[in-house]
Design an enzyme around this catalytic site. Structure first.
Site, PDB file in Angstrom:
ATOM      1  N   VAL A   1      44.869  44.147  39.087  1.00  0.00           N
ATOM      2  CA  VAL A   1      44.731  45.108  37.995  1.00  0.00           C
ATOM      3  C   VAL A   1      43.267  45.364  37.669  1.00  0.00           C
ATOM      4  O   VAL A   1      42.868  46.506  37.394  1.00  0.00           O
ATOM      5  CB  VAL A   1      45.498  44.608  36.764  1.00  0.00           C
ATOM      6  CG1 VAL A   1      45.230  45.510  35.555  1.00  0.00           C
ATOM      7  CG2 VAL A   1      46.996  44.553  37.051  1.00  0.00           C
ATOM      8  N   ASP A   2      42.450  44.326  37.698  1.00  0.00           N
ATOM      9  CA  ASP A   2      41.037  44.465  37.325  1.00  0.00           C
ATOM     10  C   ASP A   2      40.313  45.454  38.239  1.00  0.00           C
ATOM     11  O   ASP A   2      39.612  46.358  37.772  1.00  0.00           O
ATOM     12  CB  ASP A   2      40.364  43.094  37.393  1.00  0.00           C
ATOM     13  CG  ASP A   2      39.503  42.808  36.170  1.00  0.00           C
ATOM     14  OD1 ASP A   2      39.437  43.659  35.277  1.00  0.00           O
ATOM     15  OD2 ASP A   2      38.908  41.725  36.107  1.00  0.00           O
ATOM     16  N   ASP A   3      40.448  45.285  39.553  1.00  0.00           N
ATOM     17  CA  ASP A   3      39.806  46.213  40.477  1.00  0.00           C
ATOM     18  C   ASP A   3      40.403  47.605  40.373  1.00  0.00           C
ATOM     19  O   ASP A   3      39.692  48.611  40.502  1.00  0.00           O
ATOM     20  CB  ASP A   3      39.948  45.698  41.911  1.00  0.00           C
ATOM     21  CG  ASP A   3      38.951  44.602  42.217  1.00  0.00           C
ATOM     22  OD1 ASP A   3      37.833  44.936  42.641  1.00  0.00           O
ATOM     23  OD2 ASP A   3      39.273  43.423  42.017  1.00  0.00           O
TER      24      ASP A   3
END
Length: 672
Positions: free
Chosen positions: A412-414
């Site tokens: 999710v972060d990337d």
């Protein structure tokens, strides 16, 4: 008092009180005028040009990723386990380990930290395998430290598995990781998909190793009998639980009993048809995830485990599959002149989204050739095939991963950072609209039932799994975190509100309010630590339209102000993960100062003396080359177990912060 370690970093002396290098951010005696716009413009331009100079021709950025000496140890020990011919890289990596040994003996998890038992055991073994003698003064000091810390019988699971592989710890004493767990159906009490993605890819191949229990015998002089704190015949794995809450201690005792039962039944299970079926299923699961990835999960521990598992399964050293996976591990080596260092993984997607975002925040036009190349490269890295996440999410693939290639494990972060870059990029081809649609759909589908977002999976939060004996790497599950949830909210602000339900935002904000500490801060799972979490949340709340005058927001801003150092910067020690006295406290760093400046700007305090002092701190410490230096590590792998030094963080985040400060005071500059 504090002492000076051999890294030149302040470290706590045993039994002494901490000294906080901070000043109250609300009570500065001198009020600095705002920095002039021309000075700020010049600093941003130099940082921008430095970053342009680091871009690869394909459009990506990739900075060095550094961890503790377990990484170099893995390579040396794997090399020995596979019985590979003599290689000069063994000595090069051994030299890294020697150089990181603490003066008093042992090895830390991070520069300036205390000696860590598990890191020290692996580093000590690697040096002996590389040819160092236990009679040297340095290894004698290391031995004394290891024994003082409890000996190898108190090392963590992963360390003890490595020791057992070389006959230095009894296989009967390591926690059982039976391959039969791969056969357990989803939807029941437990399946492998209840483990975090990184634990899953570490423990499935390790279960194959456990079933075979190979031993690579060492010559006597390389043995570790001196590292036992108790007689070797009585060595038992000890788990300290007496000081833990009753429920957690009881859970650990229960699963220690389960572990004993598994070991009692192991002789019969090892001969059963079920074991053969389980090994086949585990091997198929592992090998399937080699595809479209640069190694299993593209992280060193899983990659090393998979090679040992292949050897246990009978793959020869010259087998094409074996050779390909071995080459992926060698691809993690970082060459810097004559020096060689091992990386835990590669981070080109993460480096590229952060570099691109920093340039956009610094006012670089969205259609600048460097940004167009970066965005085009990012489009080529979007996942097109379903990975493990699809077990709980029924949407088409659309996320981005962290590494160079890791199709099964987008995060999710990337993804939200890639979407923030691609929503602003201009001059791209027809892939852009569809990519944005797929990415947004995937990210929204990953929202957990508690309203937050985690890293790789949805609703991966069975807390009882943290009690099992092999869960001592402190990352068995992947629950919602404030830092990622705040970043997703910032990402959503780049899309029209009609593209997602208002309840998505409401549930996320509700999660963040529940997750806030009583002092106003937020825990940072993927960066050190409360400074990271609090910045990310404030940035997300501001971007999504939350009223920043609310008391809970102001408590967060007040907490940041209170932790400003006397030099105008901010810092927080890695030690804050295990010791609350270090919360928000530590020597100033470029990345952490930038995080707080951005957090305070988000809270509407861009005109405050604290923000001015933070900006001056960054301006005055920029190097002649246009970048920043930073000794302290500010990245997190597994809290209290493994930390990271992202060599790009010292640059991306100060550039972002200076760009946001300029925009907050004078608006975006004209394109140049």
């Amino acid at each position: 008092m504090t002492t000076q370690s051999e890294y030149g970093v302040a470290a706590q002396s045993d039994g002494e009180q901490l000294e906080h290098p901070r000043a109250d951010g609300l009570q500065h005696t001198s009020i600095l005028p705002p920095p002039g716009q021309s000075r700020l413009d010049h600093s941003i331009a130099r940082a921008r040009d430095w970053l342009f100079g680091c871009q690869a021709s394909c459009g990506s950025w990739s900075a060095q990723l550094e961890g503790d000496t377990t990484l170099e140890s893995y390579w040396i020990l794997l090399h020995a386990f596979l019985r590979r011919p003599s290689d000069p890289r063994v000595e090069q990596l051994a030299q890294v380990i020697r150089s990181r040994m603490l003066e008093r003996g042992g090895w830390p998890q991070y520069p300036g930290g205390p000696p860590d038992l598990s890191v020290s055991c692996l580093s000590y073994l690697a040096l002996k395998v590389a040819g160092d003698s236990a009679n040297t003064a340095s290894l004698q000091r290391a031995c004394d430290t290891i024994v003082t810390l409890g000996g190898i019988e108190r090392a963590n699971t992963y360390t003890q598995y490595w020791l057992a592989l070389f006959g230095q710890f009894p296989w009967t004493r390591v926690p059982a990781i039976p391959p039969e767990m791969v056969l357990l159906p989803e939807g029941g009490l437990f399946s492998i998909y209840d483990l975090s993605s990184w634990s899953r890819t570490i423990f499935v191949p390790l279960s194959i190793v456990y079933a075979h229990r190979p031993v690579c015998a060492l010559p006597p002089e390389q043995g570790l009998s001196e590292l036992f704190a108790t007689p070797r015949a009585q060595a038992a794995r000890v788990t300290a639980i007496s000081a833990e809450p009753f429920s957690r201690a009881a859970g650990k005792r229960f699963f220690q009993g389960v572990d004993r039962l598994l070991k009692l039944g192991e002789p019969g299970l090892a001969r059963s048809p079920l074991r053969k079926r389980a090994l086949t299923a585990a091997a198929e699961w592992m090998i399937a995830r080699f595809e479209k990835s640069e190694g299993l999960s593209a992280i060193l521990p899983a990659m090393a485990d998979s090679l040992m598992a292949l050897r246990c399964l009978g793959y020869a050293a010259d087998d094409a599959l074996f050779q390909r996976e071995l080459a992926h591990i060698d691809g993690l080596l970082w060459h810097e002149g004559a020096a060689l260092r091992m990386q835990p993984c590669l981070s080109p997607v993460w480096d590229t989204v952060l570099s691109s975002h920093a340039l956009l925040e610094a006012g670089v036009p969205a259609d600048h050739p460097a940004l167009v190349r970066a965005a085009s490269w990012l489009l080529s890295k979007q996942c097109r095939e379903a990975g493990d996440w699809c077990r709980r999410v029924n949407v088409p693939p659309g996320g981005w991963y962290f590494e160079a290639q890791n199709e099964f494990y987008p995060d999710v972060d990337d993804t939200c950072m890639a979407l923030m870059v691609l929503t602003r990029a201009r001059g791209l081809d027809q892939r852009q609209p569809a990519a944005l649609e797929r990415g947004l759909t995937w990210m929204l589908a990953m929202q957990n039932r508690d309203g937050g977002w985690a890293s790789f999976d949805r609703d991966n939060d069975k807390q009882w799994l943290t009690y099992v004996p092999f869960a001592d790497h402190n990352a068995m599950i992947d629950p919602s975190t404030a830092d990622i949830t705040g970043r997703v909210l910032e990402c959503l602000s780049h899309f029209p509100r009609q593209r997602f339900s208002e309840s998505v935002v409401q549930r996320a904000v509700a999660f963040l309010r529940r997750d806030q500490a009583t002092d106003g801060s937020w825990y940072g799972r993927w960066g050190v630590n409360y400074l990271y979490g609090t910045w990310q949340v404030l940035r997300g709340l501001r971007a999504i339209g939350e009223d920043m005058r609310q008391p809970y927001v102001q408590r967060a801003a007040h907490w940041l102000l209170q932790h400003q150092n006397a030099d105008g910067g901010w810092g927080e020690s890695v030690a804050s993960y295990g010791d609350a006295r270090w919360k928000g406290t530590g020597e100033s760093t470029a990345s952490q100062t930038a995080w707080v400046v951005m957090g305070l700007i988000a809270a509407g305090l861009q005109e405050s003396p604290a923000v001015r002092r933070g900006v001056y701190h960054l301006l005055e410490r920029q190097t002649s080359a246009g970048t920043w230096q930073q000794e302290h590590w500010t990245g997190t792998g597994f809290p209290e177990v493994f930390y990271l030094n992202y060599h790009g963080y010292r640059h991306y985040f100060p550039l972002m912060a200076l760009g946001q400060y300029r925009a907050a005071r004078w608006g975006q500059p004209r394109a140049d």
